[in-house]
Design an enzyme around this catalytic site. Structure first.
Site, PDB file in Angstrom:
ATOM      1  N   LYS A 228       3.571   3.195   0.361  1.00 26.56           N
ATOM      2  CA  LYS A 228       4.207   1.885   0.257  1.00 26.56           C
ATOM      3  C   LYS A 228       4.408   1.303   1.653  1.00 26.56           C
ATOM      4  O   LYS A 228       4.792   2.009   2.585  1.00 26.56           O
ATOM      5  CB  LYS A 228       5.542   2.041  -0.478  1.00 26.56           C
ATOM      6  CG  LYS A 228       6.291   0.751  -0.745  1.00 26.56           C
ATOM      7  CD  LYS A 228       7.563   1.059  -1.540  1.00 26.56           C
ATOM      8  CE  LYS A 228       8.379  -0.184  -1.832  1.00 26.56           C
ATOM      9  NZ  LYS A 228       9.567   0.137  -2.665  1.00 26.56           N
TER      10      LYS A 228
ATOM     11  N   SER B  91      10.072  -2.365  -6.832  1.00 19.98           N
ATOM     12  CA  SER B  91       9.382  -2.978  -5.712  1.00 19.98           C
ATOM     13  C   SER B  91       8.136  -2.204  -5.260  1.00 19.98           C
ATOM     14  O   SER B  91       7.358  -2.705  -4.452  1.00 19.98           O
ATOM     15  CB  SER B  91      10.346  -3.075  -4.520  1.00 19.98           C
ATOM     16  OG  SER B  91      10.759  -1.771  -4.085  1.00 19.98           O
TER      17      SER B  91
ATOM     18  N   SER C 191      13.122   1.054  -8.191  1.00 24.69           N
ATOM     19  CA  SER C 191      11.848   0.632  -7.613  1.00 24.69           C
ATOM     20  C   SER C 191      10.720   1.645  -7.680  1.00 24.69           C
ATOM     21  O   SER C 191       9.587   1.334  -7.332  1.00 24.69           O
ATOM     22  CB  SER C 191      12.058   0.204  -6.162  1.00 24.69           C
ATOM     23  OG  SER C 191      12.821  -0.977  -6.099  1.00 24.69           O
TER      24      SER C 191
END
Length: 220
Positions: free
Chosen positions: A75, A144, A168
């Site tokens: 990420k 996210s 997330s």
């Protein structure tokens, strides 16, 4: 089964046994990304040449550790010294951290291949990303850690790291139909990962098989 569809544990075992190479696996993942990324938009940064060079290096050396030769996505709030880390924000264009996050360093030391940086909502919090759900491009992949979940679900990479403050990791994993792992807060080092809420932030992971989290735990 195509090579890009093989899970992390099976891939590590096959590479160790000489059944296929890290280069072949990495190339299969990159081919899948090239075919699907224009629609999916799961990746913030990919350096195919660097990933293949890493894979070839792993193929030339003795087994380093449990993830030897296995491509991993990270990420884009997780810092990497050799790739931009923009935290999903337009105010950090081309930002280059001076060092890897702890989790990146540990995965490299275990032989893992840094395939690229996956899309995140801005600062893992606001402004939903353009990433689409691989099962239906009109649907949200969740956030996210949008890119990590979508990339794993679409067979672009066998394992990807995300983060979680509220939901997330487990939310995008659920939306995209993959396994999501959110360990106890503080169990994995958060050094080198953009903070949102120190008392809640947790490093997480996505895979297509739950067993792959046990392999990851041996590394992190």
């Amino acid at each position: 089964m195509l090579l890009n569809e093989v899970g992390a544990t099976a891939a590590a075992q096959a590479i160790s046994a000489g059944e296929f190479t890290s280069e072949a696996l990495t190339e299969a993942c990159l081919e899948r990304i090239a075919a699907r990324e224009p629609d999916l938009m799961a990746w913030a940064h990919i350096d195919a040449d660097a990933a293949l060079a890493e894979a070839r290096a792993r193929d030339r050396e003795a087994i380093r550790g449990p993830l030897h030769g296995v491509p991993v996505g990270f990420k884009d709030v997780i810092e990497t010294y050799d790739m931009p880390t923009a935290y999903g924000s337009t105010i950090y264009p081309g930002h280059r951290p001076v060092a890897d996050a702890a989790c990146v360093a540990l995965i490299r030391a275990a032989g893992g291949i840094v395939l690229g940086k996956t899309v995140t909502t801005e600062f893992a919090f606001v402004n939903p990303a353009e990433t689409r759900n691989p099962h239906n491009l009109e649907h949200s992949p969740g956030g996210s850690s949008s890119g990590s979940a979508a990339a794993v679900a679409d067979m672009m990479v066998p394992l990807a790291l995300g983060t979680q403050t509220g939901g997330s990791t487990i939310r995008p994993a659920s939306f995209c139909g993959v396994a999501g792992y959110k360990p106890t807060i503080g169990h994995f080092s958060y050094a080198g990962v953009k903070l949102l809420a120190r008392s809640l932030d947790t490093l997480g992971a996505m895979a297509r098989e739950v067993a792959d989290f046990a392999l990851l735990r041996t590394v992190l």
